[in-house]
Motif scaffolding. Structure first.
Motif, PDB file in Angstrom:
ATOM      1  N   GLY A  23      12.047  -5.183  13.125  1.00 39.42           N
ATOM      2  CA  GLY A  23      12.077  -3.746  13.395  1.00 39.42           C
ATOM      3  C   GLY A  23      11.131  -2.979  12.483  1.00 39.42           C
ATOM      4  O   GLY A  23      10.402  -2.093  12.924  1.00 39.42           O
ATOM      5  N   VAL A  24      11.112  -3.343  11.220  1.00 40.03           N
ATOM      6  CA  VAL A  24      10.203  -2.700  10.264  1.00 40.03           C
ATOM      7  C   VAL A  24       8.755  -3.033  10.616  1.00 40.03           C
ATOM      8  O   VAL A  24       7.891  -2.152  10.644  1.00 40.03           O
ATOM      9  CB  VAL A  24      10.524  -3.132   8.818  1.00 40.03           C
ATOM     10  CG1 VAL A  24       9.470  -2.640   7.843  1.00 40.03           C
ATOM     11  CG2 VAL A  24      11.910  -2.642   8.415  1.00 40.03           C
ATOM     12  N   ALA A  25       8.497  -4.302  10.907  1.00 39.21           N
ATOM     13  CA  ALA A  25       7.135  -4.737  11.236  1.00 39.21           C
ATOM     14  C   ALA A  25       6.587  -4.008  12.451  1.00 39.21           C
ATOM     15  O   ALA A  25       5.406  -3.650  12.494  1.00 39.21           O
ATOM     16  CB  ALA A  25       7.108  -6.246  11.474  1.00 39.21           C
ATOM     17  N   ALA A  26       7.448  -3.765  13.428  1.00 34.41           N
ATOM     18  CA  ALA A  26       7.015  -3.058  14.636  1.00 34.41           C
ATOM     19  C   ALA A  26       6.657  -1.614  14.333  1.00 34.41           C
ATOM     20  O   ALA A  26       5.798  -1.026  15.002  1.00 34.41           O
ATOM     21  CB  ALA A  26       8.112  -3.120  15.696  1.00 34.41           C
ATOM     22  N   GLN A  27       7.288  -1.033  13.316  1.00 36.11           N
ATOM     23  CA  GLN A  27       7.043   0.362  12.972  1.00 36.11           C
ATOM     24  C   GLN A  27       5.861   0.551  12.032  1.00 36.11           C
ATOM     25  O   GLN A  27       5.298   1.633  11.960  1.00 36.11           O
ATOM     26  CB  GLN A  27       8.301   0.979  12.344  1.00 36.11           C
ATOM     27  CG  GLN A  27       9.432   1.106  13.323  1.00 36.11           C
ATOM     28  CD  GLN A  27       9.061   1.882  14.561  1.00 36.11           C
ATOM     29  OE1 GLN A  27       8.544   2.994  14.493  1.00 36.11           O
ATOM     30  NE2 GLN A  27       9.290   1.299  15.713  1.00 36.11           N
ATOM     31  N   ILE A  28       5.479  -0.485  11.315  1.00 35.91           N
ATOM     32  CA  ILE A  28       4.394  -0.320  10.331  1.00 35.91           C
ATOM     33  C   ILE A  28       3.084   0.074  11.020  1.00 35.91           C
ATOM     34  O   ILE A  28       2.458   1.008  10.525  1.00 35.91           O
ATOM     35  CB  ILE A  28       4.244  -1.609   9.474  1.00 35.91           C
ATOM     36  CG1 ILE A  28       5.463  -1.752   8.580  1.00 35.91           C
ATOM     37  CG2 ILE A  28       2.972  -1.587   8.665  1.00 35.91           C
ATOM     38  CD1 ILE A  28       5.513  -3.063   7.804  1.00 35.91           C
ATOM     39  N   PRO A  29       2.563  -0.472  12.042  1.00 36.72           N
ATOM     40  CA  PRO A  29       2.806  -1.748  12.695  1.00 36.72           C
ATOM     41  C   PRO A  29       1.922  -2.844  12.094  1.00 36.72           C
ATOM     42  O   PRO A  29       0.827  -2.583  11.629  1.00 36.72           O
ATOM     43  CB  PRO A  29       2.408  -1.478  14.138  1.00 36.72           C
ATOM     44  CG  PRO A  29       1.293  -0.488  14.043  1.00 36.72           C
ATOM     45  CD  PRO A  29       1.602   0.353  12.814  1.00 36.72           C
ATOM     46  N   CYS A  30       2.452  -4.061  12.157  1.00 37.76           N
ATOM     47  CA  CYS A  30       1.701  -5.217  11.662  1.00 37.76           C
ATOM     48  C   CYS A  30       1.820  -6.338  12.681  1.00 37.76           C
ATOM     49  O   CYS A  30       2.888  -6.917  12.847  1.00 37.76           O
ATOM     50  CB  CYS A  30       2.247  -5.662  10.310  1.00 37.76           C
ATOM     51  SG  CYS A  30       1.495  -7.194   9.713  1.00 37.76           S
ATOM     52  N   VAL A  31       0.737  -6.635  13.368  1.00 39.56           N
ATOM     53  CA  VAL A  31       0.757  -7.649  14.421  1.00 39.56           C
ATOM     54  C   VAL A  31       1.129  -9.016  13.860  1.00 39.56           C
ATOM     55  O   VAL A  31       1.827  -9.796  14.513  1.00 39.56           O
ATOM     56  CB  VAL A  31      -0.575  -7.678  15.201  1.00 39.56           C
ATOM     57  CG1 VAL A  31      -1.707  -8.162  14.329  1.00 39.56           C
ATOM     58  CG2 VAL A  31      -0.451  -8.513  16.457  1.00 39.56           C
ATOM     59  N   TYR A  32       0.702  -9.307  12.656  1.00 39.18           N
ATOM     60  CA  TYR A  32       1.026 -10.590  12.034  1.00 39.18           C
ATOM     61  C   TYR A  32       2.525 -10.689  11.769  1.00 39.18           C
ATOM     62  O   TYR A  32       3.166 -11.706  12.052  1.00 39.18           O
ATOM     63  CB  TYR A  32       0.265 -10.763  10.709  1.00 39.18           C
ATOM     64  CG  TYR A  32      -1.218 -10.664  10.865  1.00 39.18           C
ATOM     65  CD1 TYR A  32      -1.969 -11.770  11.257  1.00 39.18           C
ATOM     66  CD2 TYR A  32      -1.884  -9.461  10.629  1.00 39.18           C
ATOM     67  CE1 TYR A  32      -3.347 -11.692  11.396  1.00 39.18           C
ATOM     68  CE2 TYR A  32      -3.261  -9.364  10.769  1.00 39.18           C
ATOM     69  CZ  TYR A  32      -3.989 -10.482  11.154  1.00 39.18           C
ATOM     70  OH  TYR A  32      -5.341 -10.392  11.298  1.00 39.18           O
ATOM     71  N   CYS A  33       3.071  -9.630  11.203  1.00 36.25           N
ATOM     72  CA  CYS A  33       4.503  -9.600  10.871  1.00 36.25           C
ATOM     73  C   CYS A  33       5.362  -9.626  12.134  1.00 36.25           C
ATOM     74  O   CYS A  33       6.392 -10.297  12.173  1.00 36.25           O
ATOM     75  CB  CYS A  33       4.831  -8.370  10.040  1.00 36.25           C
ATOM     76  SG  CYS A  33       3.957  -8.301   8.466  1.00 36.25           S
ATOM     77  N   VAL A  34       4.961  -8.890  13.159  1.00 36.95           N
ATOM     78  CA  VAL A  34       5.714  -8.888  14.417  1.00 36.95           C
ATOM     79  C   VAL A  34       5.763 -10.304  14.985  1.00 36.95           C
ATOM     80  O   VAL A  34       6.817 -10.798  15.374  1.00 36.95           O
ATOM     81  CB  VAL A  34       5.110  -7.903  15.442  1.00 36.95           C
ATOM     82  CG1 VAL A  34       5.712  -8.107  16.828  1.00 36.95           C
ATOM     83  CG2 VAL A  34       5.328  -6.461  14.983  1.00 36.95           C
ATOM     84  N   TYR A  35       4.617 -10.964  15.007  1.00 36.54           N
ATOM     85  CA  TYR A  35       4.562 -12.335  15.510  1.00 36.54           C
ATOM     86  C   TYR A  35       5.463 -13.245  14.680  1.00 36.54           C
ATOM     87  O   TYR A  35       6.308 -13.966  15.216  1.00 36.54           O
ATOM     88  CB  TYR A  35       3.123 -12.859  15.483  1.00 36.54           C
ATOM     89  CG  TYR A  35       3.025 -14.291  15.960  1.00 36.54           C
ATOM     90  CD1 TYR A  35       2.935 -14.584  17.308  1.00 36.54           C
ATOM     91  CD2 TYR A  35       3.032 -15.348  15.049  1.00 36.54           C
ATOM     92  CE1 TYR A  35       2.856 -15.903  17.748  1.00 36.54           C
ATOM     93  CE2 TYR A  35       2.961 -16.659  15.479  1.00 36.54           C
ATOM     94  CZ  TYR A  35       2.871 -16.930  16.825  1.00 36.54           C
ATOM     95  OH  TYR A  35       2.804 -18.239  17.248  1.00 36.54           O
ATOM     96  N   GLY A  36       5.283 -13.211  13.371  1.00 38.70           N
ATOM     97  CA  GLY A  36       6.033 -14.106  12.492  1.00 38.70           C
ATOM     98  C   GLY A  36       7.529 -13.858  12.535  1.00 38.70           C
ATOM     99  O   GLY A  36       8.322 -14.798  12.664  1.00 38.70           O
ATOM    100  N   HIS A  37       7.942 -12.603  12.454  1.00 39.95           N
ATOM    101  CA  HIS A  37       9.375 -12.309  12.431  1.00 39.95           C
ATOM    102  C   HIS A  37      10.027 -12.510  13.793  1.00 39.95           C
ATOM    103  O   HIS A  37      11.208 -12.845  13.867  1.00 39.95           O
ATOM    104  CB  HIS A  37       9.637 -10.915  11.872  1.00 39.95           C
ATOM    105  CG  HIS A  37       9.339 -10.821  10.415  1.00 39.95           C
ATOM    106  ND1 HIS A  37      10.029 -11.555   9.470  1.00 39.95           N
ATOM    107  CD2 HIS A  37       8.403 -10.116   9.731  1.00 39.95           C
ATOM    108  CE1 HIS A  37       9.542 -11.281   8.267  1.00 39.95           C
ATOM    109  NE2 HIS A  37       8.546 -10.419   8.414  1.00 39.95           N
TER     110      HIS A  37
END
Length: 89
Positions: A23-37
């Motif tokens: 949820g946090v990664a989607a709001q930052i947004p960080c494509v790497y974090c969204v994929y990984g999480h």
């Protein structure tokens, strides 16, 4: 703090931690974090519905924060409303 977050025996289970991180990664947004999480949440047992709900919850929090901050909503009034909603029934 990082040890508490990555500790598999912490207060929150791994799936919950990954859903929060997503949820946090989607709001930052960080494509790497969204994929990984997303991958790590699924590996921890999260369903597609749980993943969508985690992202939607993060989006709603961000939306409401923007609206409250941007409009200068009275903090004391907000606190009273939250206290009323969270009071034991």
């Amino acid at each position: 703090l990082q040890l508490a977050v990555t500790n598999p025996k912490g207060a929150l289970d791994g799936k919950t931690k990954q859903l929060i991180a997503l949820g946090v990664a989607a709001q930052i947004p960080c494509v790497y974090c969204v994929y990984g999480h997303t991958k790590l949440a699924k590996a921890a047992g999260a369903t597609d519905a749980q993943i969508k709900e985690a992202i939607a919850t993060a989006a709603l929090v961000r939306f409401n924060s923007t609206m409250l901050q941007g409009s200068g909503y009275d903090l004391q009034k907000f606190q009273q409303e939250v206290d009323r909603l969270s009071a034991p029934k």
